[in-house]
Design a protein around this motif. Sequence first.
Motif, PDB file in Angstrom:
ATOM      1  N   TYR A 191      -7.247  49.991  45.755  1.00  0.00           N
ATOM      2  CA  TYR A 191      -7.803  51.237  46.394  1.00  0.00           C
ATOM      3  C   TYR A 191      -9.127  51.170  46.916  1.00  0.00           C
ATOM      4  O   TYR A 191      -9.322  52.113  47.811  1.00  0.00           O
ATOM      5  CB  TYR A 191      -7.500  52.643  45.673  1.00  0.00           C
ATOM      6  CG  TYR A 191      -7.873  53.879  46.344  1.00  0.00           C
ATOM      7  CD1 TYR A 191      -6.807  54.219  47.457  1.00  0.00           C
ATOM      8  CD2 TYR A 191      -8.665  54.850  46.050  1.00  0.00           C
ATOM      9  CE1 TYR A 191      -7.098  55.556  48.182  1.00  0.00           C
ATOM     10  CE2 TYR A 191      -9.048  55.720  46.811  1.00  0.00           C
ATOM     11  CZ  TYR A 191      -7.990  56.151  47.943  1.00  0.00           C
ATOM     12  OH  TYR A 191      -8.411  57.359  48.618  1.00  0.00           O
ATOM     13  N   ALA A 245      -6.970  48.854  39.925  1.00  0.00           N
ATOM     14  CA  ALA A 245      -7.197  50.122  40.790  1.00  0.00           C
ATOM     15  C   ALA A 245      -8.283  49.976  41.883  1.00  0.00           C
ATOM     16  O   ALA A 245      -8.047  50.333  42.973  1.00  0.00           O
ATOM     17  CB  ALA A 245      -7.414  51.354  40.114  1.00  0.00           C
ATOM     18  N   ALA A 293      -3.359  52.801  38.344  1.00  0.00           N
ATOM     19  CA  ALA A 293      -2.807  51.486  38.121  1.00  0.00           C
ATOM     20  C   ALA A 293      -2.868  51.039  36.703  1.00  0.00           C
ATOM     21  O   ALA A 293      -3.356  51.660  35.910  1.00  0.00           O
ATOM     22  CB  ALA A 293      -3.883  50.418  38.926  1.00  0.00           C
ATOM     23  N   ILE A 304       2.547  56.413  42.064  1.00  0.00           N
ATOM     24  CA  ILE A 304       1.496  57.193  41.368  1.00  0.00           C
ATOM     25  C   ILE A 304       1.383  58.621  40.881  1.00  0.00           C
ATOM     26  O   ILE A 304       1.161  58.708  39.770  1.00  0.00           O
ATOM     27  CB  ILE A 304       0.278  57.167  42.329  1.00  0.00           C
ATOM     28  CG1 ILE A 304      -0.183  55.709  42.985  1.00  0.00           C
ATOM     29  CG2 ILE A 304      -0.912  57.968  42.063  1.00  0.00           C
ATOM     30  CD1 ILE A 304      -1.051  55.531  43.800  1.00  0.00           C
ATOM     31  N   PHE A 341      -5.354  57.804  42.123  1.00  0.00           N
ATOM     32  CA  PHE A 341      -4.856  56.343  42.386  1.00  0.00           C
ATOM     33  C   PHE A 341      -4.791  55.439  40.936  1.00  0.00           C
ATOM     34  O   PHE A 341      -5.682  55.418  40.530  1.00  0.00           O
ATOM     35  CB  PHE A 341      -5.621  55.373  43.056  1.00  0.00           C
ATOM     36  CG  PHE A 341      -4.945  54.132  43.606  1.00  0.00           C
ATOM     37  CD1 PHE A 341      -4.277  54.177  44.891  1.00  0.00           C
ATOM     38  CD2 PHE A 341      -4.841  53.018  42.646  1.00  0.00           C
ATOM     39  CE1 PHE A 341      -3.513  52.958  45.178  1.00  0.00           C
ATOM     40  CE2 PHE A 341      -4.019  51.859  43.070  1.00  0.00           C
ATOM     41  CZ  PHE A 341      -3.522  51.718  44.421  1.00  0.00           C
ATOM     42  N   VAL A 363      -9.315  57.491  39.948  1.00  0.00           N
ATOM     43  CA  VAL A 363      -8.918  56.306  39.962  1.00  0.00           C
ATOM     44  C   VAL A 363      -9.269  55.422  39.031  1.00  0.00           C
ATOM     45  O   VAL A 363     -10.379  55.329  38.396  1.00  0.00           O
ATOM     46  CB  VAL A 363      -9.783  55.751  41.360  1.00  0.00           C
ATOM     47  CG1 VAL A 363      -9.550  54.061  41.623  1.00  0.00           C
ATOM     48  CG2 VAL A 363      -9.522  56.728  42.735  1.00  0.00           C
ATOM     49  N   THR A 407      -6.922  53.633  35.101  1.00  0.00           N
ATOM     50  CA  THR A 407      -5.666  53.698  34.477  1.00  0.00           C
ATOM     51  C   THR A 407      -5.599  55.219  34.102  1.00  0.00           C
ATOM     52  O   THR A 407      -6.230  56.015  34.525  1.00  0.00           O
ATOM     53  CB  THR A 407      -6.052  52.956  33.047  1.00  0.00           C
ATOM     54  OG1 THR A 407      -7.236  53.714  32.397  1.00  0.00           O
ATOM     55  CG2 THR A 407      -6.633  51.613  33.282  1.00  0.00           C
ATOM     56  N   THR A 459      -8.209  49.162  35.580  1.00  0.00           N
ATOM     57  CA  THR A 459      -9.406  49.610  36.271  1.00  0.00           C
ATOM     58  C   THR A 459      -9.676  48.747  37.246  1.00  0.00           C
ATOM     59  O   THR A 459      -9.906  49.028  38.627  1.00  0.00           O
ATOM     60  CB  THR A 459     -10.727  49.766  35.422  1.00  0.00           C
ATOM     61  OG1 THR A 459     -10.264  50.609  34.286  1.00  0.00           O
ATOM     62  CG2 THR A 459     -11.931  50.462  36.406  1.00  0.00           C
TER      63      THR A 459
END
Length: 361
Positions: free
Chosen positions: A252, A248, A242, A324, A240, A286, A288, A245
């Motif tokens: 998630y 994310a 994003a 993603i 995942f 999960v 960056t 952090t």
Amino acid sequence: MRFQLLDIVPYRADPITGHQVSPAERFAETLQQAIRAEELGLDAVAIGERHAGHFISSSPTVLLGAIAARTRSIRLNSGVTVLSVLDPVRVAEDYATIDQLSGGRLDITIGKGNEVAQFPLFGLDIDDQWELLAEKYELLRTLWREEDVTWPGTEFTRTLTGVTTLPRPFAGAPRVWHGSATTLFSAGLAAKFGDPLFSANAIQPLENYGVLVDHYRSEYARHGHDPAGAFVAAGSGALFIADTTQEAIAQYGPVYNAIVAATNVPGNNTPFRDIEHAVAEGPALVGTPQQVIDKIARFHGRLGHDLQSISLPTTVPFAQQLEILERFAVEVAPVLRREFPTALWTQADPLGQRERELTTA
């Protein structure tokens, strides 16, 4: 480093919204993911096999055949072929068919699987799982390498006389990886035959998998195989990505926490019970793009792996899953390819004959 998209086709409702797609929609998503992975330049796509639990991957060969028909260059793999409960003759036939359909793009990963309910489902005793795996694998590799096979039969395989499975593989026997998640047995079996190892690296601490890889490399050398062929692959927790952090974890985290809370069965338990713990110390990818790069680099520092397998969070909206995947392919994979080169699936690969056939097909 090479990269593989693995879908074990979990079939769960979104634990936050309760929304669940139909089985037909879920299969369509699996095919679309594979097509998009090829477009984005990933190296392989794998389909899992499960016969119990919240999964609809009981027929991976059907899905791999569909993917073979819709793609041109991406490699196909299984993750895993649950050979302990299957008929080696049928496995030889089915996967050789996929190998022919794809023009030699097939690898497979074998294992005994981690769903305890599958053994009684097939009329087998779970106490025999390792013997079933070892003896059925020896028969499978014989069927792919020889014609007119006579097999004496054992407690775990039947007698065969003068058998040649058809079709034959596209250009010699496909590469077989051995999936290893919890014990040394599969790592030792891979080493015995000079095959590569696929470390699950999915739910337990990294060091647990490091022990399996160490055992594999030690046994591989003891058996006297060419070290150039000692390839290692590694899985991961869900991917995942994003921009931050915090984003994310916020997006998630509730999904991860709900799934972990609902997954409390043998073989599928994780000590990382919340998202913060999983991000800090577990195998979940999960965060960056840079966090994902750093974590896979940390995996590599312990495992020295050649192939990284990733899995998308299949309960989030499908458009977000594809976003993603694209971010991984564009922002993560190129960095790791440069940092950790490998001979896997090149003409320097010990299975270079198949590489040449694939290049010229």
